[in-house]
Design an enzyme around this catalytic site. Structure first.
Site, short mmCIF file in Angstrom:
data_model
loop_
_atom_site.label_atom_id
_atom_site.label_comp_id
_atom_site.label_asym_id
_atom_site.label_seq_id
_atom_site.Cartn_x
_atom_site.Cartn_y
_atom_site.Cartn_z
N THR A 175 0.84 -1.20 0.00
CA THR A 175 0.00 0.00 0.00
C THR A 175 0.87 1.25 0.00
O THR A 175 1.97 1.24 0.54
CB THR A 175 -0.89 -0.05 1.27
OG1 THR A 175 -1.83 -1.09 1.08
CG2 THR A 175 -1.60 1.24 1.54
N ARG A 203 -14.18 -7.93 0.13
CA ARG A 203 -13.36 -7.53 1.30
C ARG A 203 -12.75 -6.13 1.10
O ARG A 203 -12.19 -5.81 0.07
CB ARG A 203 -12.23 -8.55 1.49
CG ARG A 203 -11.33 -8.27 2.69
CD ARG A 203 -10.11 -7.46 2.36
NE ARG A 203 -9.26 -7.21 3.53
CZ ARG A 203 -8.26 -6.34 3.56
NH1 ARG A 203 -7.97 -5.64 2.50
NH2 ARG A 203 -7.55 -6.17 4.65
N GLY A 205 -10.22 -3.12 3.13
CA GLY A 205 -9.23 -2.94 4.20
C GLY A 205 -9.37 -1.60 4.88
O GLY A 205 -10.42 -0.94 4.81
N ASP A 206 -8.30 -1.20 5.53
CA ASP A 206 -8.30 0.06 6.30
C ASP A 206 -7.97 1.29 5.45
O ASP A 206 -8.24 2.41 5.86
CB ASP A 206 -7.27 -0.04 7.41
CG ASP A 206 -5.86 -0.28 6.85
OD1 ASP A 206 -5.71 -1.19 5.99
OD2 ASP A 206 -4.93 0.45 7.22
N THR A 226 -0.13 1.39 6.74
CA THR A 226 0.00 0.20 5.89
C THR A 226 0.14 -1.02 6.80
O THR A 226 0.84 -0.97 7.80
CB THR A 226 1.21 0.27 4.95
OG1 THR A 226 1.37 -1.02 4.33
CG2 THR A 226 2.51 0.64 5.66
N GLY A 227 -0.54 -2.09 6.44
CA GLY A 227 -0.44 -3.29 7.26
C GLY A 227 -1.67 -4.15 7.11
O GLY A 227 -2.48 -3.94 6.20
N GLY A 229 -4.99 -4.91 7.28
CA GLY A 229 -6.09 -3.97 7.40
C GLY A 229 -7.10 -4.27 8.49
O GLY A 229 -7.61 -3.36 9.15
N1 ASP Z 1 -3.71 -2.16 4.61
C1 ASP Z 1 -3.92 -2.83 3.36
C2 ASP Z 1 -5.15 -3.70 3.44
O1 ASP Z 1 -5.34 -4.37 4.43
C3 ASP Z 1 -2.77 -3.69 2.94
C4 ASP Z 1 -1.46 -2.97 2.86
O2 ASP Z 1 -1.15 -2.11 3.70
O3 ASP Z 1 -0.70 -3.30 1.93
O4 ASP Z 1 -5.89 -3.76 2.48
#
Ligand code: ASP
Length: 310
Positions: A175, A203, A205-206, A226-227, A229
Site C-alpha cells: 500500500t 473484502r 481494508g483500512d 499500511t499493514g 487492514g
Molecule cells: N492495509 C492494506 C489492506 O489491508 C494492505 C497494505 O497495507 O498493503 O488492504
C-alpha cells in the site's frame, strides 16, 4: 520560507536484504525519490498539503512496484479492486472510495469525492460512474497486469488464504501513502491500495477507512497506514494516534509507538504508519522488518529514502 514536511510510504512487511536484489532495491529508492520530489515541488512553492499528498500518491500509483493503482494485486476473481482515501487537516473534510476497478488513479477519485460531493465514502460501480462523469482516466485490465502479482494469485487461488501483497516468505504490504504539512500550517494525509491478494466477498481494508488507514487534523497530526487492514480497522489506528496526542498530550512519535509497537503487536497486527505533526515533526514507525519510506522537509531539503529497519 515557512516550514513544510512530507513523508511517504510504499508498504511495510518482511523486507530483508536477502530478498531484494541490489537492482530492485535501487528501483524502490528511485521510485520513492520520484514521489517525494513531486510532493516537495508543491510544498516548496507554497502549494497545499492536499496537492502534495495527492500527487505523491498518484506518482506511486503509476509505478507497478507498489500495491496500488497500476501495481494492484489480484483478487480471487482475477480482477483488481482498489481503494483510497484522502483527508484535509484544516477542514476535516475527507473523500474515500472502495471496490473500484479500472480507475487509473483511485486517490484522484477520492479527492474528487471530497471536493465535488457532500459525501465522504463511495464504492463500486456507482463510484466508477462518478469518476466517468468527472472525466477521470480509466485503464483496461491489461494496464494493471503484472506477472509477479499474477503468480502470487496462482499460488493461493485455490485455497482460502489471503496474502498481503506477497507470499508468506516475502511478507509485505505494498500500500502507498503520503502525509504533509504545508507552509500555511495545514496538514493532509492520503492512502491508496489494491488490498489483499486472493481477497473475496468484497473484502475491504483500512486504507479507505477514515480514522483507520488515513486521518488528518491540524490540531494534531496527519497519518497514513499500511499493514494487515483488519487489525488497523479494529484499532482505528490513525485516529487513535491523533487522540493520544490531543487528549493525552503525547508527541507524534510517542503516540505512534504506543499504537504500532504496543497495541497492535498485542493483537497480532503487523504494519506501520507515517505521520507528520502540526510543527513538522515526522514519524515513521513500524512493527515489521521493513517499510518502504521516505521524507523531506524545509529543515532538511534532502530526500531520504529507506527500506529496512534502522
Ligand atoms: N492495509 C492494506 C489492506 O489491508 C494492505 C497494505 O497495507 O498493503 O488492504
Amino acid at each position: 520560507m515557512k516550514k513544510y514536511s512530507l513523508a511517504i510510504h510504499g508498504g511495510a512487511g518482511t523486507i530483508s536484504k536477502a530478498q531484494l536484489t541490489p537492482k530492485k532495491e535501487l528501483l524502490y529508492h528511485e521510485a520513492l525519490q520520484k514521489a517525494l520530489n513531486v510532493g516537495k515541488y508543491f510544498l516548496e512553492n507554497g502549494g497545499t498539503a492536499l496537492d502534495a499528498v495527492e500527487f505523491s500518491v498518484r506518482c506511486l500509483e503509476d509505478i507497478d512496484l507498489f500495491n496500488a493503482g497500476k501495481g494492484s494485486v489480484f483478487g480471487n476473481d482475477g480482477k483488481h479492486e482498489m481503494e483510497a482515501s484522502i483527508m484535509c487537516g484544516s477542514t476535516l473534510n475527507a473523500g474515500a472510495v472502495a471496490g473500484i476497478r479500472n480507475v487509473k488513479n483511485p486517490i484522484q477519485l477520492a479527492r474528487m469525492i471530497k471536493k465535488n460531493t457532500d459525501y465522504v465514502y463511495l464504492h463500486g460501480s456507482e463510484a466508477e460512474n462518478f469518476a466517468k462523469i468527472n472525466h477521470l482516466p480509466f485503464e483496461d485490465d491489461e494496464y494493471f497486469y503484472t506477472k509477479e502479482r499474477f503468480e502470487q494469485l496462482q499460488a493461493v487461488k485455490h485455497s482460502d488464504k489471503v496474502i498481503l501483497d506477497h507470499t508468506d516468505v516475502d511478507y509485505k504490504f505494498g500500500t502507498v501513502g503520503a502525509v504533509a504539512l504545508d507552509q500555511h500550517g495545514n496538514l493532509a494525509a492520503a492512502t491508496s491500495t489494491g488490498g489483499l491478494t486472493n481477497k473475496r466477498y468484497g473484502r475491504l481494508g483500512d486504507s479507505s477507512v477514515i480514522g483507520a488507514g488515513t486521518y488528518a487534523n491540524n490540531e494534531t497530526c496527519a497519518i497514513s497506514c499500511t499493514g494487515y487492514g483488519e487489525y488497523f480497522i479494529r484499532t482505528v489506528v490513525a485516529h487513535d494516534v491523533s487522540c493520544l496526542m490531543q487528549y493525552k498530550g503525547l508527541s507524534l512519535q510517542q503516540a505512534s509507538e504506543i499504537v504500532i509497537k504496543d497495541k497492535l503487536v498485542k493483537m497480532g497486527g503487523e504494519g506501520g504508519l507515517i505521520g507528520v505533526d502540526a510543527i513538522g515533526n515526522i514519524a515513521l514507525v513500524f512493527n515489521t522488518e521493513g517499510m518502504y519510506r521516505g521524507y523531506t522537509s524545509s529543515k532538511n531539503t534532502e530526500l531520504t529514502t529507506k527500506i529496512y529497519g534502522d
